[in-house]
Design a protein around this motif. Structure first.
Motif, mmCIF file in Angstrom:
data_model
loop_
_atom_site.group_PDB
_atom_site.id
_atom_site.type_symbol
_atom_site.label_atom_id
_atom_site.label_comp_id
_atom_site.label_asym_id
_atom_site.label_seq_id
_atom_site.Cartn_x
_atom_site.Cartn_y
_atom_site.Cartn_z
ATOM 1 N N PRO A 20 0.803 -1.230 0.000
ATOM 2 C CA PRO A 20 0.000 0.000 0.000
ATOM 3 C C PRO A 20 0.839 1.284 0.000
ATOM 4 N N THR A 21 1.999 1.240 0.656
ATOM 5 C CA THR A 21 2.852 2.428 0.697
ATOM 6 C C THR A 21 4.293 2.056 0.358
ATOM 7 N N LYS A 22 5.064 3.051 0.038
ATOM 8 C CA LYS A 22 6.480 2.846 -0.245
ATOM 9 C C LYS A 22 7.190 2.302 0.994
ATOM 10 N N VAL A 23 6.780 2.736 2.164
ATOM 11 C CA VAL A 23 7.352 2.221 3.406
ATOM 12 C C VAL A 23 7.131 0.711 3.482
ATOM 13 N N THR A 69 23.280 4.731 4.906
ATOM 14 C CA THR A 69 23.770 6.089 4.657
ATOM 15 C C THR A 69 22.621 7.095 4.612
ATOM 16 N N GLN A 70 21.395 6.583 4.482
ATOM 17 C CA GLN A 70 20.224 7.447 4.353
ATOM 18 C C GLN A 70 19.329 7.430 5.593
ATOM 19 N N PRO A 125 12.026 6.297 6.825
ATOM 20 C CA PRO A 125 10.966 6.067 7.806
ATOM 21 C C PRO A 125 11.461 5.096 8.893
ATOM 22 N N PRO A 126 10.978 5.263 10.120
ATOM 23 C CA PRO A 126 11.438 4.405 11.231
ATOM 24 C C PRO A 126 11.267 2.911 10.974
ATOM 25 N N VAL A 176 14.204 1.848 8.947
ATOM 26 C CA VAL A 176 15.410 1.901 9.775
ATOM 27 C C VAL A 176 15.503 0.658 10.654
ATOM 28 N N THR A 177 14.389 0.247 11.231
ATOM 29 C CA THR A 177 14.367 -0.950 12.076
ATOM 30 C C THR A 177 14.837 -2.171 11.300
ATOM 31 N N GLU A 178 14.376 -2.324 10.074
ATOM 32 C CA GLU A 178 14.782 -3.463 9.245
ATOM 33 C C GLU A 178 16.260 -3.381 8.866
ATOM 34 N N VAL A 179 16.744 -2.197 8.552
ATOM 35 C CA VAL A 179 18.160 -2.024 8.203
ATOM 36 C C VAL A 179 19.034 -2.399 9.398
ATOM 37 N N LYS A 180 18.669 -1.927 10.562
ATOM 38 C CA LYS A 180 19.444 -2.261 11.766
ATOM 39 C C LYS A 180 19.413 -3.758 12.044
ATOM 40 N N ALA A 181 18.285 -4.390 11.798
ATOM 41 C CA ALA A 181 18.176 -5.836 12.002
ATOM 42 C C ALA A 181 19.129 -6.586 11.066
ATOM 43 N N TYR A 182 19.275 -6.117 9.831
ATOM 44 C CA TYR A 182 20.215 -6.735 8.901
ATOM 45 C C TYR A 182 21.633 -6.651 9.458
ATOM 46 N N PHE A 183 22.026 -5.470 9.902
ATOM 47 C CA PHE A 183 23.378 -5.306 10.419
ATOM 48 C C PHE A 183 23.617 -6.175 11.646
#
Length: 191
Positions: free
Chosen positions: A47-50, A108-109, A114-115, A118-125
């Motif tokens: 439904p959204t880009k997020v 880097t972005q 959106p939070p 960010v949560t998913e990116v941090k989970a990957y790391f």
């Protein structure tokens, strides 16, 4: 190999567009044109880009986790596991199919993401860091690696060096820069 679904095509396209132009560098219209579907079809799945980017990063993390497990299975020696990890990125950079880690790019972005993303990116790391730390600790316990400090600290350094090497190779448009940076990584910790 299973047939590609519309959902898979949307995610594949979004991944490519994200790597090429970042989070704000693409729209649903770009995906629709590339995949050959209407924007409404994308909204059906996401439904959204997020929602789209969060799902993409979650899938990326799952694929990476499975890849780490496969590297561990195929390469019993810790040094070979690290070589396989570096080799994966070296091959991607050389053949141009996947020249940059999606989550490193998104990291880097973070100020504009959106939070939920960010949560998913941090989970990957966290997944990557945990795997690297386990490999490094295993290697140290076997007497194969030597480094000061904790395996977790060494994992963070290793991860930063590999991602930095990707960035440098991209900045210089020179895949050789990647190996110039990553080749000494294993030499520095190999006992």
């Amino acid at each position: 190999m299973p047939a590609t679904t519309t959902d898979d095509e949307i995610l594949r396209c979004a991944r490519s567009l994200l790597i090429d132009g970042g989070y704000n560098g693409f729209s649903y219209a770009d995906i629709a044109a590339a995949v050959g579907i209407r924007k409404a079809s994308i909204h059906y799945y996401y439904p959204t880009k997020v929602d789209l980017v969060r799902a993409l990063v979650a899938r990326y993390r799952e694929e990476a986790d499975a890849g780490f497990a496969e590297m561990t299975r195929r390469h019993p020696e810790p040094v070979d596991q690290l070589r396989a990890y570096i080799g994966f990125w070296a091959d991607c950079i050389l053949d141009g199919t996947n020249t940059f880690c999606l989550c490193a790019l998104l990291a880097t972005q973070i100020p504009v993401l959106p939070p939920e993303v960010v949560t998913e990116v941090k989970a990957y790391f966290q997944v990557l860091s945990t795997w690297l730390a386990a490999v490094l600790e295993n290697g140290r316990e076997q007497g194969r690696f030597t480094f000061s400090g904790t395996a977790q600290t060494e994992a963070e350094k290793f991860m930063a060096a590999v991602h930095g090497a990707m960035l440098s190779a991209r900045a210089y448009s020179d895949p050789a820069v990647f190996t110039l940076v990553t080749d000494p990584l294993l030499e520095a910790i190999t006992a």
